[in-house]
Design a protein around this motif. Structure first.
Motif, PDB file in Angstrom:
ATOM      1  N   ASP A   1      -7.130  19.292   0.943  1.00  0.00           N
ATOM      2  CA  ASP A   1      -7.860  18.053  -0.752  1.00  0.00           C
ATOM      3  C   ASP A   1      -8.807  16.626   0.417  1.00  0.00           C
ATOM      4  O   ASP A   1      -7.799  16.144   0.883  1.00  0.00           O
ATOM      5  CB  ASP A   1      -7.098  17.131  -1.301  1.00  0.00           C
ATOM      6  CG  ASP A   1      -6.769  16.458  -3.083  1.00  0.00           C
ATOM      7  OD1 ASP A   1      -7.977  16.571  -2.488  1.00  0.00           O
ATOM      8  OD2 ASP A   1      -5.442  16.247  -3.184  1.00  0.00           O
ATOM      9  N   PRO A   2      -9.961  16.612  -0.520  1.00  0.00           N
ATOM     10  CA  PRO A   2     -10.534  15.424   0.199  1.00  0.00           C
ATOM     11  C   PRO A   2      -9.936  14.056   0.161  1.00  0.00           C
ATOM     12  O   PRO A   2     -10.469  13.424   0.870  1.00  0.00           O
ATOM     13  CB  PRO A   2     -12.616  16.067   0.267  1.00  0.00           C
ATOM     14  CG  PRO A   2     -12.148  17.067  -0.621  1.00  0.00           C
ATOM     15  CD  PRO A   2     -10.696  16.976  -1.487  1.00  0.00           C
ATOM     16  N   GLU A   3      -9.920  13.786  -0.926  1.00  0.00           N
ATOM     17  CA  GLU A   3      -9.282  12.536  -1.186  1.00  0.00           C
ATOM     18  C   GLU A   3      -7.975  12.421  -0.382  1.00  0.00           C
ATOM     19  O   GLU A   3      -7.876  10.862  -0.229  1.00  0.00           O
ATOM     20  CB  GLU A   3      -8.910  12.455  -2.266  1.00  0.00           C
ATOM     21  CG  GLU A   3      -8.953  11.136  -2.751  1.00  0.00           C
ATOM     22  CD  GLU A   3      -9.882  10.055  -2.819  1.00  0.00           C
ATOM     23  OE1 GLU A   3      -9.129   8.635  -2.385  1.00  0.00           O
ATOM     24  OE2 GLU A   3     -10.619  10.344  -2.540  1.00  0.00           O
ATOM     25  N   ALA A   4      -6.865  13.272  -0.452  1.00  0.00           N
ATOM     26  CA  ALA A   4      -5.297  13.963   0.311  1.00  0.00           C
ATOM     27  C   ALA A   4      -5.695  13.198   2.213  1.00  0.00           C
ATOM     28  O   ALA A   4      -5.815  12.389   2.621  1.00  0.00           O
ATOM     29  CB  ALA A   4      -5.011  14.081  -0.084  1.00  0.00           C
TER      30      ALA A   4
ATOM     31  N   LEU B   1      -5.071   9.667   4.098  1.00  0.00           N
ATOM     32  CA  LEU B   1      -4.397   9.957   5.017  1.00  0.00           C
ATOM     33  C   LEU B   1      -4.687   9.231   6.120  1.00  0.00           C
ATOM     34  O   LEU B   1      -4.134   8.280   7.034  1.00  0.00           O
ATOM     35  CB  LEU B   1      -3.865  11.405   5.456  1.00  0.00           C
ATOM     36  CG  LEU B   1      -3.143  11.915   6.660  1.00  0.00           C
ATOM     37  CD1 LEU B   1      -1.908  11.278   6.812  1.00  0.00           C
ATOM     38  CD2 LEU B   1      -3.251  12.800   7.178  1.00  0.00           C
ATOM     39  N   MET B   2      -6.367  10.125   6.490  1.00  0.00           N
ATOM     40  CA  MET B   2      -6.871   9.188   8.059  1.00  0.00           C
ATOM     41  C   MET B   2      -6.762   7.806   8.044  1.00  0.00           C
ATOM     42  O   MET B   2      -7.044   7.136   9.214  1.00  0.00           O
ATOM     43  CB  MET B   2      -8.344  10.375   7.926  1.00  0.00           C
ATOM     44  CG  MET B   2      -7.495  11.837   7.935  1.00  0.00           C
ATOM     45  SD  MET B   2      -6.127  12.276   9.031  1.00  0.00           S
ATOM     46  CE  MET B   2      -7.219  10.985  11.101  1.00  0.00           C
ATOM     47  N   ALA B   3      -7.538   6.433   6.592  1.00  0.00           N
ATOM     48  CA  ALA B   3      -7.941   6.055   6.398  1.00  0.00           C
ATOM     49  C   ALA B   3      -5.696   4.958   6.907  1.00  0.00           C
ATOM     50  O   ALA B   3      -6.195   3.807   8.055  1.00  0.00           O
ATOM     51  CB  ALA B   3      -7.997   5.700   5.239  1.00  0.00           C
TER      52      ALA B   3
ATOM     53  N   ALA C   1     -11.259   1.613  14.763  1.00  0.00           N
ATOM     54  CA  ALA C   1     -11.869   0.726  14.337  1.00  0.00           C
ATOM     55  C   ALA C   1     -12.224   1.658  12.674  1.00  0.00           C
ATOM     56  O   ALA C   1     -12.770   2.855  13.175  1.00  0.00           O
ATOM     57  CB  ALA C   1     -12.711  -0.447  14.663  1.00  0.00           C
ATOM     58  N   ALA C   2     -12.409   0.666  11.983  1.00  0.00           N
ATOM     59  CA  ALA C   2     -13.139   1.222  10.640  1.00  0.00           C
ATOM     60  C   ALA C   2     -14.727   1.837  10.910  1.00  0.00           C
ATOM     61  O   ALA C   2     -15.426   0.927  11.362  1.00  0.00           O
ATOM     62  CB  ALA C   2     -12.639   0.733   9.047  1.00  0.00           C
ATOM     63  N   PRO C   3     -15.462   2.666  10.212  1.00  0.00           N
ATOM     64  CA  PRO C   3     -16.871   2.790  10.478  1.00  0.00           C
ATOM     65  C   PRO C   3     -17.623   1.466  10.091  1.00  0.00           C
ATOM     66  O   PRO C   3     -17.615   0.702   8.987  1.00  0.00           O
ATOM     67  CB  PRO C   3     -16.814   3.926   9.802  1.00  0.00           C
ATOM     68  CG  PRO C   3     -15.618   4.442   9.761  1.00  0.00           C
ATOM     69  CD  PRO C   3     -14.561   4.083   9.762  1.00  0.00           C
TER      70      PRO C   3
END
Length: 280
Positions: free
Chosen positions: A258-261, A265-267, A276-278
């Motif tokens: 599930d790409p959104e899941a 999770l990874m965020a 750091a966020a992209p």
């Protein structure tokens, strides 16, 4: 037996017992250099002696760290990077199982639920910290020791504060590890660094299995063979972002696809481990 050049270097976490120890012995007997991780200095020294005794030309070095503390994980990555000229493989084997008191919700040094911290956050953070060395050594492989025991994550309660149970927490943490495997596999495509996960064997004779009160069904040797195949097997060269049940390339829990899941999770994982966020 696949022979390894002496310079081929593998870091095995949780190498003082069970599958990790058996894996280290196997890789050393093939001629490779083995880096051993553990959190108990005496046990780590004893295993290092055992691995040196079966070594076929490679070197053996030990690294002490408690993976339930993300600060120590970062320090471990820095020490390995400073000391080692190369890293051909990284095997995330260290684990916290269901525990002898499964209703006791334990926390890591940073206040994260312990099983998620050790079984998911620590391997992800260590991989991140060692990526420059892995990339410089490419082709290189990351192998995440997961489990066929997987339970859907509650993305609104990743720290499992509601209705906690240790084995369920373990199963959730292993699915999180698999989802991170898929995410890193996509991210690192083309870099020469592959990332795969596997269930090595069912109910191996390990301390974690016995601590939860389960009866082991097979020896750790059964888990060594499929794990070694992912670490050094030529047929797995270039394969990435996959989950294996022993030798078979199979589907993991449906939530892993599930790409959104996975994004959610990874965020949170990146935030918790300090990535750091992209664009930041």
């Amino acid at each position: 037996m696949i022979r390894l050049p002496h310079h081929h270097t593998t870091l095995v976490t949780g190498a003082t017992q069970g599958l990790g120890r058996a894996l280290a012995l196997d890789l050393a007997a093939r001629g490779g250099t083995v880096l051993l991780h553990g959190r108990d200095a005496d046990r780590l020294a004893a295993v290092a002696d055992d691995v040196r005794a079966v070594g076929a030309g490679g070197e053996v070095r030990a690294y002490l760290a408690d993976l339930s503390d993300l600060d120590q994980v970062a320090e471990l990555a820095a020490r390995v990077t400073d000391a080692e000229p190369r890293l051909d493989a990284l095997v995330h084997n260290a684990v916290v199982g269901g525990g002898p008191n499964p209703l006791d919700r334990e926390l890591s040094a940073q206040g994260h639920e312990l099983r998620l911290a050790v079984n998911h956050l620590a391997p992800y953070a260590l991989t991140r910290g060692l990526l420059p060395l892995l990339t410089a050594s490419a082709p290189a492989r990351v192998v995440n020791v997961a489990s066929m025991g997987q339970e859907a994550l509650d993305l609104d309660d990743l720290m499992f504060e509601e209705e906690y149970e240790g084995l369920r927490a373990y199963c959730r943490s292993k699915l999180a590890l698999i989802m991170a495997t898929f995410a890193l596999g996509e991210e690192l495509a083309g870099t020469g660094v592959t990332v795969n996960a596997l269930h090595p064997a069912h109910l191996m004779d390990t301390e974690g299995v016995r601590a939860y009160g389960l009866t082991p069904l097979v020896g750790v040797e059964e888990g060594v063979r499929p794990t070694v195949r992912l670490v050094v097997g030529p047929e797995r060269a270039g394969v990435t972002g996959r989950y294996f049940d022993r030798f078979a390339d199979v589907r993991a829990h449906e939530q892993a696809y599930d790409p959104e899941a996975r994004r959610r999770l990874m965020a949170l994982t990146d935030r918790w481990v300090g990535v750091a966020a992209p664009g930041a």
